[in-house]
Write a protein that holds these residues in place. Structure first.
Motif, PDB file in Angstrom:
ATOM      1  N   GLU A  33      17.367   6.178   0.030  1.00 31.41           N
ATOM      2  CA  GLU A  33      16.103   5.442  -0.109  1.00 31.41           C
ATOM      3  C   GLU A  33      15.129   5.842   0.991  1.00 31.41           C
ATOM      4  N   ASP A  34      15.617   6.025   2.204  1.00 36.60           N
ATOM      5  CA  ASP A  34      14.738   6.446   3.297  1.00 36.60           C
ATOM      6  C   ASP A  34      14.168   7.838   3.029  1.00 36.60           C
ATOM      7  N   GLU A  35      14.989   8.726   2.505  1.00 35.87           N
ATOM      8  CA  GLU A  35      14.511  10.074   2.206  1.00 35.87           C
ATOM      9  C   GLU A  35      13.491  10.058   1.064  1.00 35.87           C
ATOM     10  N   ARG A  36      13.727   9.196   0.077  1.00 35.62           N
ATOM     11  CA  ARG A  36      12.753   9.083  -1.011  1.00 35.62           C
ATOM     12  C   ARG A  36      11.414   8.574  -0.480  1.00 35.62           C
ATOM     13  N   ALA A  37      11.461   7.603   0.418  1.00 38.35           N
ATOM     14  CA  ALA A  37      10.226   7.098   1.015  1.00 38.35           C
ATOM     15  C   ALA A  37       9.527   8.199   1.811  1.00 38.35           C
ATOM     16  N   ARG A  38      10.315   8.986   2.513  1.00 36.05           N
ATOM     17  CA  ARG A  38       9.749  10.099   3.279  1.00 36.05           C
ATOM     18  C   ARG A  38       9.128  11.142   2.350  1.00 36.05           C
ATOM     19  N   LEU A  39       9.762  11.398   1.220  1.00 32.89           N
ATOM     20  CA  LEU A  39       9.221  12.346   0.252  1.00 32.89           C
ATOM     21  C   LEU A  39       7.887  11.842  -0.296  1.00 32.89           C
ATOM     22  N   ILE A  40       7.815  10.559  -0.616  1.00 31.78           N
ATOM     23  CA  ILE A  40       6.563   9.989  -1.109  1.00 31.78           C
ATOM     24  C   ILE A  40       5.461  10.160  -0.071  1.00 31.78           C
ATOM     25  N   ASP A  41       5.775   9.871   1.184  1.00 30.57           N
ATOM     26  CA  ASP A  41       4.774  10.032   2.237  1.00 30.57           C
ATOM     27  C   ASP A  41       4.289  11.477   2.320  1.00 30.57           C
ATOM     28  N   GLU A  42       5.217  12.429   2.173  1.00 29.87           N
ATOM     29  CA  GLU A  42       4.824  13.838   2.249  1.00 29.87           C
ATOM     30  C   GLU A  42       4.000  14.252   1.030  1.00 29.87           C
ATOM     31  N   ALA A  43       4.305  13.680  -0.129  1.00 32.25           N
ATOM     32  CA  ALA A  43       3.503  13.976  -1.318  1.00 32.25           C
ATOM     33  C   ALA A  43       2.069  13.477  -1.136  1.00 32.25           C
ATOM     34  N   ILE A  44       1.909  12.323  -0.494  1.00 33.23           N
ATOM     35  CA  ILE A  44       0.563  11.826  -0.200  1.00 33.23           C
ATOM     36  C   ILE A  44      -0.132  12.773   0.767  1.00 33.23           C
TER      37      ILE A  44
END
Length: 222
Positions: free
Chosen positions: A188-199
């Motif tokens: 879940e933390d990595e998914r949140a990090r991926l979302i932040d990087e996509a932004i």
């Protein structure tokens, strides 16, 4: 600035899309894109964007080559998606046979390419940038392909960047891509990090569009 999002419920692909939608909309409705899609630019005005894409996709596809054997990132490396060969043919048509000696990236494009390289030290960072560009090209990018055909009479070389004939069914490909996003073994933390990087990736695109907007007066359609 990126905002960490709750990724615990629903398919991850849906969460990613919803979380990046505001930045996506800002990119789509930037001053440069409004001018381009409104038919207000000369073909040279579009060419300026194609040049920036060359350097951006060079960075993404170099990262893809490095990560092709990665057990997670490698599942998002599709040979049929590779854009550099098409961009090279487009630029030869749009700029001329000596295009490699004449084209230069904007400062915002250089920063974007550096960010891609830095973020691709882990699978999620690479996928964030990959997702942001390629899925948009397959879908919304077709609007630009039709514009190039209708307004400028560019149907082959010059618009090949937007030709995805090798994919077969584009909707099926996008569905498969989303399934890869949903099943990738990120925490879940990595998914949140991926979302932040996509932004961040969308913000990089917006920065390029904003810099191109500063040149609009030189590329208004006659």
């Amino acid at each position: 600035m990126p905002v960490t999002t709750d990724v615990a419920s629903g398919p991850f692909s849906a969460t990613l899309r919803a979380s990046t939608l505001p930045a996506h909309e800002r990119a789509n409705h930037s001053e440069y894109m409004n001018a381009l899609l409104g038919g207000g630019l000369s073909l040279e005005g579009y060419t300026r964007l194609a040049i920036q894409y060359y350097f951006i996709y060079q960075a993404i596809e170099q990262a893809a080559d490095k990560l092709a054997q990665d057990p997670v990132a490698g599942k998002f490396v599709f040979e049929e998606l590779r854009r550099l060969p098409s961009l090279e043919r487009d630029l030869e048509h749009l700029v001329g046979p000596d295009w490699r000696e004449t084209v230069r990236p904007l400062p915002s494009t250089e920063r974007y390419a550096r960010r891609v390289a830095e973020a691709s030290d882990w699978s999620g960072g690479f996928v964030a940038h990959h997702y942001t560009r390629y899925l948009g090209d397959i879908a919304g990018g077709q609007v630009i392909r039709r514009l190039l055909e209708r307004k400028y009479g560019v149907t082959e070389a010059g618009s090949l960047f937007y030709h995805f004939d090798q994919l077969g069914s584009a909707p099926k490909f996008r569905d498969n891509y989303r399934e890869q996003l949903n099943s990738a073994p990120w925490t879940e933390d990595e998914r949140a990090r991926l979302i932040d990087e996509a932004i961040v990736a969308f913000e990089c695109n917006i920065a390029v569009f904003d810099e191109l907007a500063g040149e609009l007066d030189s590329y208004r359609a006659a």
